[in-house]
Structure formats: structure tokens, C-alpha cells
Design an enzyme around this catalytic site. Structure first.
Site, PDB file in Angstrom:
ATOM      1  N   CYS A  65     -14.349  10.926   4.264  1.00  0.00           N
ATOM      2  CA  CYS A  65     -15.454  10.990   5.215  1.00  0.00           C
ATOM      3  C   CYS A  65     -15.244   9.841   6.187  1.00  0.00           C
ATOM      4  O   CYS A  65     -14.246   9.133   6.091  1.00  0.00           O
ATOM      5  CB  CYS A  65     -16.828  10.982   4.529  1.00  0.00           C
ATOM      6  SG  CYS A  65     -17.402   9.421   3.857  1.00  0.00           S
ATOM      7  N   HIS A  98      -5.286  -0.614 -12.623  1.00  0.00           N
ATOM      8  CA  HIS A  98      -6.310  -1.334 -13.380  1.00  0.00           C
ATOM      9  C   HIS A  98      -7.557  -0.526 -13.689  1.00  0.00           C
ATOM     10  O   HIS A  98      -8.244  -0.820 -14.670  1.00  0.00           O
ATOM     11  CB  HIS A  98      -6.725  -2.594 -12.623  1.00  0.00           C
ATOM     12  CG  HIS A  98      -5.633  -3.603 -12.509  1.00  0.00           C
ATOM     13  ND1 HIS A  98      -5.844  -4.843 -11.949  1.00  0.00           N
ATOM     14  CD2 HIS A  98      -4.324  -3.576 -12.862  1.00  0.00           C
ATOM     15  CE1 HIS A  98      -4.712  -5.532 -11.966  1.00  0.00           C
ATOM     16  NE2 HIS A  98      -3.777  -4.775 -12.505  1.00  0.00           N
TER      17      HIS A  98
END
Length: 144
Positions: A65, A98
Site C-alpha cells: 500500500c 530473526h
């Protein structure tokens, strides 16, 4: 790999190029986004994209977006979705390594097309490191 993709009007042009890249790389794409530049409400495209990842109909998702914020907020309402808003290569790599992100959020109005395509390549090729990071990811509730 099957990749779900969703976008609002701000991400349409990038989406077409991302789909082309994904198909060139041999991935199947499920397109939940708009195909026009006519204004539309981003949740209408993002919810189905996140649902596809959540239901394991797609292994990964890509959402776009204007700022990326609304798309990311919407996707992260879904259990089992870890959508990451990224605007540089290091963030893309780290969110996979991570955080085991499964949806890449691209702010289409704040990065170039070349950057966005690079993000997609990094996102799909970077593995989750597990270990101490798995402990942390496992503490993210999936049934709030």
C-alpha cells in the site's frame, strides 16, 4: 512455492512487476489485489492475502500500500501471520532471519520499483535462523 499477493491502488504498478518476477523465479502467485489504480480500501485485499498465508494455502505473502502501515496493521490481525514493514535490504533480511516473517510489506510510495523487487528476492531467499530467535517468535501469541 506459492506466494499470496495483495495491494491497494497505490501498489498496483509494483504488484504487476513483482508477479512477473515471482513467475520468472518459478513461483505460483495468488493475486488478491486490485488490478487498477482506482481508489480502494486496502483491507479488502490484505485480509484475503493474510488468510491465505494463515490457512497455509500460500507459504509466504507480499502486500503493498502507499505507506505500508495500513497493510501491515491489517495483516497482523491474523493469527499465525508475521507481517513486516520493510524499506531497506537490511530490514528485509533481518525480519526473515530473526522474526521468521511470512508476509513482506512494501511501502510503494516510499521505495523505488528496483528496491521493491530486490526486497522480494531477499525475502524469499533468506532463511529463519531459529535458535534464540525461535524462542522469541514462539512468545508471539497466535490465539489472542
Amino acid at each position: 512455492m506459492t506466494i499470496a499477493i495483495g495491494n491497494d491502488h497505490a501498489g498496483t504498478e509494483y504488484k504487476f512487476e513483482i508477479i512477473k518476477l515471482l513467475e520468472e523465479l518459478g513461483h505460483k502467485v495468488i493475486n488478491f489485489g486490485t488490478n487498477t489504480n482506482d481508489s480502494m480500501d486496502y483491507p479488502d485485499a490484505i485480509h484475503p492475502t493474510a488468510e491465505a498465508v494463515e490457512a497455509e494455502q500460500a507459504e509466504m505473502g507480499i502486500i503493498l500500500c502507499g505507506s505500508g502501515n495500513g497493510a501491515q496493521m491489517t495483516a497482523n490481525k491474523h493469527q499465525g501471520v508475521r507481517a513486516a514493514l520493510c524499506w531497506n535490504n537490511e530490514l528485509v533480511e533481518l525480519t526473515r532471519q530473526h522474526n521468521n516473517a511470512n508476509i513482506l510489506t512494501i511501502p510503494a510510495r516510499f521505495v523505488s520499483l528496483q528496491q521493491a523487487l530486490g526486497f522480494v528476492k531477499i525475502f524469499l531467499s533468506t532463511e529463519f535462523e531459529g535458535g534464540r530467535h525461535a524462542n522469541r517468535v514462539n512468545k508471539i501469541p497466535t490465539n489472542c
